[in-house]
Design an enzyme around this catalytic site. Structure first.
Site, short mmCIF file in Angstrom:
data_model
loop_
_atom_site.label_atom_id
_atom_site.label_comp_id
_atom_site.label_asym_id
_atom_site.label_seq_id
_atom_site.Cartn_x
_atom_site.Cartn_y
_atom_site.Cartn_z
N ARG A 153 0.84 -1.21 0.00
CA ARG A 153 0.00 0.00 0.00
C ARG A 153 0.88 1.27 0.00
O ARG A 153 0.57 2.24 0.69
CB ARG A 153 -0.98 0.01 1.19
N ARG A 195 -2.68 7.29 1.97
CA ARG A 195 -2.98 8.46 2.80
C ARG A 195 -1.85 8.93 3.70
O ARG A 195 -1.93 10.01 4.26
CB ARG A 195 -4.23 8.17 3.65
N ARG A 237 -6.37 12.98 -3.98
CA ARG A 237 -7.62 12.24 -3.73
C ARG A 237 -8.84 13.17 -3.79
O ARG A 237 -9.93 12.75 -4.16
CB ARG A 237 -7.48 11.56 -2.36
N ASP A 278 -8.16 -1.19 -6.51
CA ASP A 278 -8.59 -1.82 -5.27
C ASP A 278 -9.06 -3.23 -5.58
O ASP A 278 -9.48 -3.51 -6.71
CB ASP A 278 -9.72 -1.02 -4.61
N TYR A 312 -16.37 -9.73 1.41
CA TYR A 312 -16.98 -8.39 1.28
C TYR A 312 -18.32 -8.47 0.56
O TYR A 312 -19.28 -7.77 0.91
CB TYR A 312 -16.04 -7.44 0.53
O1 CP3 Z 1 -0.08 1.48 -3.32
C1 CP3 Z 1 -1.03 0.68 -3.15
O2 CP3 Z 1 -0.82 -0.51 -2.81
C2 CP3 Z 1 -2.43 1.17 -3.36
C3 CP3 Z 1 -3.29 0.23 -4.10
C4 CP3 Z 1 -4.23 -0.57 -3.20
C5 CP3 Z 1 -5.38 -0.06 -2.55
N1 CP3 Z 1 -6.04 -1.09 -1.97
C6 CP3 Z 1 -5.79 1.36 -2.53
C7 CP3 Z 1 -6.67 1.83 -1.44
C8 CP3 Z 1 -4.18 -1.94 -2.93
C9 CP3 Z 1 -3.10 -2.96 -3.35
C10 CP3 Z 1 -5.34 -2.26 -2.17
C11 CP3 Z 1 -5.69 -3.63 -1.74
C12 CP3 Z 1 -6.82 -3.85 -0.83
N2 CP3 Z 1 -8.02 -3.19 -0.77
C13 CP3 Z 1 -6.87 -4.91 0.10
C14 CP3 Z 1 -5.79 -5.95 0.30
C15 CP3 Z 1 -4.61 -5.42 1.04
C16 CP3 Z 1 -4.79 -5.41 2.52
O3 CP3 Z 1 -4.53 -4.33 3.11
O4 CP3 Z 1 -5.14 -6.43 3.10
C17 CP3 Z 1 -8.11 -4.83 0.77
C18 CP3 Z 1 -8.60 -5.74 1.88
C19 CP3 Z 1 -8.83 -3.74 0.19
C20 CP3 Z 1 -10.23 -3.30 0.49
C21 CP3 Z 1 -10.21 -1.91 1.01
N3 CP3 Z 1 -9.97 -0.79 0.23
C22 CP3 Z 1 -10.44 -1.50 2.33
C23 CP3 Z 1 -10.73 -2.42 3.50
C24 CP3 Z 1 -10.31 -0.10 2.33
C25 CP3 Z 1 -10.52 0.84 3.48
C26 CP3 Z 1 -9.36 0.67 4.41
C27 CP3 Z 1 -8.93 1.97 4.99
O5 CP3 Z 1 -7.75 1.99 5.38
O6 CP3 Z 1 -9.73 2.91 5.05
C28 CP3 Z 1 -9.97 0.32 1.03
C29 CP3 Z 1 -9.73 1.71 0.58
C30 CP3 Z 1 -8.43 2.01 -0.06
N4 CP3 Z 1 -7.85 1.24 -1.01
C31 CP3 Z 1 -7.64 3.15 0.18
C32 CP3 Z 1 -6.55 3.06 -0.69
C33 CP3 Z 1 -5.43 4.07 -0.88
C34 CP3 Z 1 -7.99 4.27 1.16
C35 CP3 Z 1 -9.18 5.05 0.70
C36 CP3 Z 1 -8.90 6.47 0.22
O7 CP3 Z 1 -7.74 6.81 -0.10
O8 CP3 Z 1 -9.86 7.26 0.11
#
Ligand code: CP3
Length: 351
Positions: free
Chosen positions: A33, A37, A46, A83, A159
């Site tokens: 990741r 943020r 964003r 995502d 999910y």
């Molecule tokens: O550089 C990177 O790796 C970014 C790309 C990326 C994102 N999500 C962007 C994101 C990747 C590889 C993911 C994978 C992802 N998404 C997983 C597997 C990795 C892990 O952490 O286990 C999962 C379970 C998700 C589902 C998901 N997406 C959740 C549970 C959330 C909210 C979590 C939170 O911290 O709020 C997201 C949102 C998300 N995906 C964000 C980002 C940068 C934050 C939202 C935002 O920026 O507005």
């Protein structure tokens, strides 16, 4: 012949060399990741999209998000900005994000007669993601590998079933209560995810990571049914589609079931989570399998000597394996860019 092979190997990105079984000191590093943020420039970027899903479907914004950490830190890989939940969204199960809470979908568990759009249609909807991969590829320095990714079928299914994250009890109960429907859902996800990853490779991804973020808490027979078998089918399907790039599996929380996971799914490398010891990973991994991990993301919030020592401990623990330095789970928004810089400097100094 041997020399020619070596010369060819030397032109490959360090990450790919390690995935093919070479040991490098210092190890290549990327950060799970790494776009997100904890970077002020990401938070600013964003605001330019109405929703997080719109952001993911904008090749210009997503490409810029990928490039941001690479401008700051000499990382060995870029990871596609997207995502794991774009797959259900494209299958017609709309995804939205609630500020401060996380992803939401309409829960399948509240419905009868589950219906999904065709995988082919889903892949057409995901065209902006593949355009993003092409754009990233054309922006990368040689030597920096591009990682494509998707969620594993079970993690994405949790999910879809529950409509949100949190504990996974309802999804696990559904495996017993609605087994045929859950199997059919996993099959749809296997096929769609295979096509989604294949399209990323065609657009330029050098390797793939499969996020099984919810591998924890499953009894062995259920783990076989919802994690191992669907992942095995996914890897087989990818190979049948002609995908030859290395595949990293990340079964977070699988514990002692990592053994079955790495020996039965067909993945080429293991993403090691925070709780797992390097010794356990060596013991169960086939000889020469690349191991990726597993610094505690919390050390990137703390920084200083704590971080330096923890990073060196990870390098020492994995020093006899082909090792890719990474975290044991995603970086948190509370981490600081200064601490990430210190980490990369520490790892690049080697042992
Ligand atoms: O550089 C990177 O790796 C970014 C790309 C990326 C994102 N999500 C962007 C994101 C990747 C590889 C993911 C994978 C992802 N998404 C997983 C597997 C990795 C892990 O952490 O286990 C999962 C379970 C998700 C589902 C998901 N997406 C959740 C549970 C959330 C909210 C979590 C939170 O911290 O709020 C997201 C949102 C998300 N995906 C964000 C980002 C940068 C934050 C939202 C935002 O920026 O507005």
């Amino acid at each position: 012949m041997a020399d020619g092979k070596k010369a060819e190997g030397e032109n490959l990105p360090a990450l790919i060399r390690v995935l093919r079984g070479e040991r490098l000191d210092p190890p290549p590093i990327w950060i799970m990741r790494q776009a997100g943020r904890y970077l002020p420039e990401y938070r600013e970027l964003r605001t330019r999209a109405k929703s997080f899903m719109d952001f993911c479907y904008s090749p210009a914004l997503a490409t810029e998000a990928v490039m941001q950490p690479l401008r700051r830190f000499p990382l060995d890989a870029a990871i596609l900005f997207s995502d794991i939940l774009v797959v259900p969204d494209a299958l017609g199960r709309k995804v939205w994000f609630v500020e401060g809470e996380g992803p939401r979908l309409n829960p399948l568990l509240e419905e009868q007669g589950w219906r999904f759009d065709d995988p082919e249609k889903a892949i057409q909807r995901l065209a902006p993601v593949y355009e993003t991969v092409e754009r990233i590829k054309s922006n990368l320095q040689p030597g920096v590998a591009l990682i494509g990714f998707a969620g594993a079928p079970w993690t994405v299914a949790t999910y879809m079933l529950q409509g949100r994250g949190g504990d996974k009890d309802e999804a696990r109960r559904a495996v017993y209560e609605r087994p045929h429907e859950v199997d059919a859902l996993l099959d749809v996800l296997v096929e769609t995810t295979a096509q989604h990853l294949n399209a990323q490779v065609k657009a330029g991804a050098d390797c793939l990571q499969i996020f099984e973020s919810w591998a924890e808490g499953l009894p062995p027979l259920v783990f076989q049914r919802v994690v191992i078998q669907p992942t095995r089918k996914l890897v087989d399907r990818l190979r049948a589609l002609g995908v030859t790039v290395p595949i990293i599996g990340f079964p977070r929380g699988a514990g002692a079931q990592i053994d079955a996971y790495i020996n039965e799914t067909g993945v080429d490398a293991l993403g090691v989570d925070t709780q797992t010891t390097a010794d356990y990973a060596f013991e169960v991994a086939p000889d020469g399998m690349a191991l990726q991990g597993n610094l505690d993301p919390q050390t990137l919030v703390v920084g200083g000597e704590v971080l330096e020592r923890a990073a060196r401990d990870v390098m020492i623990a994995f020093k006899s394996a082909p090792h890719i330095f990474n975290l044991g789970h995603g970086i948190t928004p509370q981490a600081t860019p200064e601490n990430v810089e210190l980490l990369v400097r520490t790892v690049k100094a080697g042992l």
